[in-house]
Design a protein around this motif. Structure first.
Motif, PDB file in Angstrom:
ATOM      1  N   PRO A   1     -10.872  -4.237   3.561  1.00  0.00           N
ATOM      2  CA  PRO A   1     -10.382  -3.170   4.433  1.00  0.00           C
ATOM      3  C   PRO A   1     -11.486  -2.182   4.779  1.00  0.00           C
ATOM      4  O   PRO A   1     -11.367  -1.399   5.703  1.00  0.00           O
ATOM      5  N   TYR A   2     -12.566  -2.223   4.011  1.00  0.00           N
ATOM      6  CA  TYR A   2     -13.747  -1.412   4.281  1.00  0.00           C
ATOM      7  C   TYR A   2     -14.952  -2.111   3.674  1.00  0.00           C
ATOM      8  O   TYR A   2     -14.830  -3.022   2.856  1.00  0.00           O
ATOM      9  N   ARG A   3     -16.144  -1.701   4.118  1.00  0.00           N
ATOM     10  CA  ARG A   3     -17.392  -2.293   3.647  1.00  0.00           C
ATOM     11  C   ARG A   3     -18.381  -1.180   3.320  1.00  0.00           C
ATOM     12  O   ARG A   3     -18.127  -0.012   3.659  1.00  0.00           O
TER      13      ARG A   3
ATOM     14  N   ALA B   1      -2.806   3.727   1.579  1.00  0.00           N
ATOM     15  CA  ALA B   1      -3.325   3.497   2.928  1.00  0.00           C
ATOM     16  C   ALA B   1      -4.789   3.911   2.993  1.00  0.00           C
ATOM     17  O   ALA B   1      -5.196   4.937   2.427  1.00  0.00           O
ATOM     18  N   VAL B   2      -5.595   3.111   3.680  1.00  0.00           N
ATOM     19  CA  VAL B   2      -7.027   3.375   3.835  1.00  0.00           C
ATOM     20  C   VAL B   2      -7.308   3.639   5.310  1.00  0.00           C
ATOM     21  O   VAL B   2      -6.992   2.816   6.165  1.00  0.00           O
TER      22      VAL B   2
ATOM     23  N   ASP C   1     -19.156   2.110   5.661  1.00  0.00           N
ATOM     24  CA  ASP C   1     -18.013   2.600   6.428  1.00  0.00           C
ATOM     25  C   ASP C   1     -17.649   4.021   5.987  1.00  0.00           C
ATOM     26  O   ASP C   1     -17.825   4.393   4.832  1.00  0.00           O
ATOM     27  N   MET C   2     -17.122   4.787   6.942  1.00  0.00           N
ATOM     28  CA  MET C   2     -16.597   6.113   6.648  1.00  0.00           C
ATOM     29  C   MET C   2     -15.086   5.981   6.487  1.00  0.00           C
ATOM     30  O   MET C   2     -14.380   5.626   7.429  1.00  0.00           O
ATOM     31  N   VAL C   3     -14.600   6.246   5.281  1.00  0.00           N
ATOM     32  CA  VAL C   3     -13.195   5.994   4.975  1.00  0.00           C
ATOM     33  C   VAL C   3     -12.569   7.203   4.295  1.00  0.00           C
ATOM     34  O   VAL C   3     -13.259   8.035   3.689  1.00  0.00           O
ATOM     35  N   THR C   4     -11.239   7.271   4.404  1.00  0.00           N
ATOM     36  CA  THR C   4     -10.447   8.203   3.603  1.00  0.00           C
ATOM     37  C   THR C   4      -9.760   7.378   2.534  1.00  0.00           C
ATOM     38  O   THR C   4      -8.913   6.535   2.835  1.00  0.00           O
ATOM     39  N   LEU C   5     -10.138   7.619   1.275  1.00  0.00           N
ATOM     40  CA  LEU C   5      -9.700   6.782   0.162  1.00  0.00           C
ATOM     41  C   LEU C   5      -9.282   7.690  -0.983  1.00  0.00           C
ATOM     42  O   LEU C   5     -10.071   8.509  -1.447  1.00  0.00           O
ATOM     43  N   ALA C   6      -8.025   7.543  -1.404  1.00  0.00           N
ATOM     44  CA  ALA C   6      -7.479   8.347  -2.507  1.00  0.00           C
ATOM     45  C   ALA C   6      -7.650   9.841  -2.252  1.00  0.00           C
ATOM     46  O   ALA C   6      -7.949  10.618  -3.167  1.00  0.00           O
ATOM     47  N   GLY C   7      -7.492  10.245  -0.993  1.00  0.00           N
ATOM     48  CA  GLY C   7      -7.598  11.654  -0.640  1.00  0.00           C
ATOM     49  C   GLY C   7      -9.012  12.157  -0.424  1.00  0.00           C
ATOM     50  O   GLY C   7      -9.209  13.350  -0.177  1.00  0.00           O
ATOM     51  N   HIS C   8     -10.012  11.289  -0.493  1.00  0.00           N
ATOM     52  CA  HIS C   8     -11.412  11.681  -0.308  1.00  0.00           C
ATOM     53  C   HIS C   8     -11.973  10.994   0.932  1.00  0.00           C
ATOM     54  O   HIS C   8     -11.760   9.800   1.139  1.00  0.00           O
ATOM     55  N   TYR C   9     -12.711  11.771   1.732  1.00  0.00           N
ATOM     56  CA  TYR C   9     -13.336  11.223   2.943  1.00  0.00           C
ATOM     57  C   TYR C   9     -14.841  11.179   2.749  1.00  0.00           C
ATOM     58  O   TYR C   9     -15.469  12.177   2.376  1.00  0.00           O
ATOM     59  N   GLY C  10     -15.433  10.012   2.967  1.00  0.00           N
ATOM     60  CA  GLY C  10     -16.875   9.887   2.822  1.00  0.00           C
ATOM     61  C   GLY C  10     -17.349   8.489   3.138  1.00  0.00           C
ATOM     62  O   GLY C  10     -16.570   7.617   3.556  1.00  0.00           O
ATOM     63  N   GLU C  11     -18.641   8.268   2.928  1.00  0.00           N
ATOM     64  CA  GLU C  11     -19.263   6.973   3.205  1.00  0.00           C
ATOM     65  C   GLU C  11     -19.209   6.089   1.967  1.00  0.00           C
ATOM     66  O   GLU C  11     -19.489   6.544   0.848  1.00  0.00           O
TER      67      GLU C  11
ATOM     68  N   ILE D   1     -10.924  -7.245  -2.252  1.00  0.00           N
ATOM     69  CA  ILE D   1     -11.572  -6.384  -1.256  1.00  0.00           C
ATOM     70  C   ILE D   1     -12.825  -7.048  -0.705  1.00  0.00           C
ATOM     71  O   ILE D   1     -13.133  -6.944   0.489  1.00  0.00           O
ATOM     72  N   MET D   2     -13.559  -7.760  -1.557  1.00  0.00           N
ATOM     73  CA  MET D   2     -14.771  -8.434  -1.077  1.00  0.00           C
ATOM     74  C   MET D   2     -14.446  -9.620  -0.180  1.00  0.00           C
ATOM     75  O   MET D   2     -15.181  -9.916   0.769  1.00  0.00           O
TER      76      MET D   2
END
Length: 264
Positions: free
Chosen positions: A119-121, A164-165, A124-134, A114-115
């Motif tokens: 796919p995100y840094r 999926a992210v 970033d505001m992401v939806t990850l494992a069903g959770h949305y946040g910074e 990932i580093m």
């Protein structure tokens, strides 16, 4: 048995009070350096808010290279073990780690991937494992999110690579926000579009360097036809997403009421 005894004697001969003290000092200096780096980046973030995302992304790499350098220097520069001993220890440790820590090892490898190819840094505001946040922290094994409910969520990095992210801003400080309104089918849709666009332009949170789009579609709900008005606009900072959405709702609804768009 004899080989194990020889290896143990070689390890004991390699370790001394001076070497242990030197390793401790190196680790303490590295820790103080990381504390100073994190403090400095936090201060720079306050003075340079436009570069907040870039500054937040530097710390994971600083920490990675710092501890990597400490480990390499401690082994090669201070302990300086014999080559045969290094190979024997690496082989034994690899077997133990492979059997006992399969899931943590997966998370560590996933974090390294990932580093390198993110796919995100951080920021970033992401939806990850069903959770949305910074994304507030990116560690070797886990990713930390802060949701809009002010909850902190820890997501294993291996989980991030399996699912999926969804990334809302992909490294940018601004972010598109979509706001929907349901309107009666009989209203003047041209007036509704003009009022919605004007109200969005007047919001202090709107990033005006990017276009504001207002679209109309129709739907059949609750036994009647409705107009669906959709506003697509950019907020100037991802952390203001909820405030922006609430402000647009208030402004647009007030504009509709003042224009008596719904009728008496």
């Amino acid at each position: 048995m004899e080989d194990s005894r020889n290896a143990l004697q070689a390890i004991l001969a390699m370790i001394s009070l001076e070497k242990i003290l030197a390793v401790f000092i190196i680790c303490a200096v590295a820790w103080l350096f990381l504390v100073f780096a994190q403090f400095s980046l936090a201060k720079l973030t306050l003075k340079l808010p436009k570069h907040r995302l870039l500054l937040n992304r530097l710390y994971p790499f600083i920490r990675l290279f710092t501890w990597g350098g400490v480990i390499m220097y401690a082994i090669i520069g201070i302990l300086n073990p014999h080559e045969n001993l290094v190979l024997a220890v690496i082989g034994s440790i690899s077997i133990v780690i492979g059997l006992a820590t399969q899931e943590p090892a997966k998370n560590l490898i996933a974090g390294f991937i990932i580093m390198l190819n993110p796919p995100y840094r951080v920021g970033d505001m992401v939806t990850l494992a069903g959770h949305y946040g910074e994304v507030i922290k990116l560690e070797w094994s886990v990713t930390w999110l802060r949701t809009f409910d002010d909850n902190t969520v820890m997501v294993p990095n291996a989980e991030a690579l399996k699912t999926a992210v969804s990334n809302s801003n992909s490294g940018a400080l601004d972010e598109m926000v979509v706001i929907n309104f349901c309107l009666p089918i009989h209203i003047d849709h041209q007036t509704a579009i003009a009022l919605a666009k004007e109200a969005t332009q007047c919001s202090p949170y709107t990033f005006l360097n990017k276009p504001i789009k207002v679209m109309i579609s129709s739907d059949f709900r609750f036994g009647e036809h409705l107009l669906l008005l959709t506003i697509k606009a950019y907020v100037m900072d991802v952390r203001l997403e909820r405030k922006f959405s609430s402000d647009i709702n208030i402004r647009v609804l007030n504009a509709f009421k003042q224009a008596r768009l719904y009728g008496e």
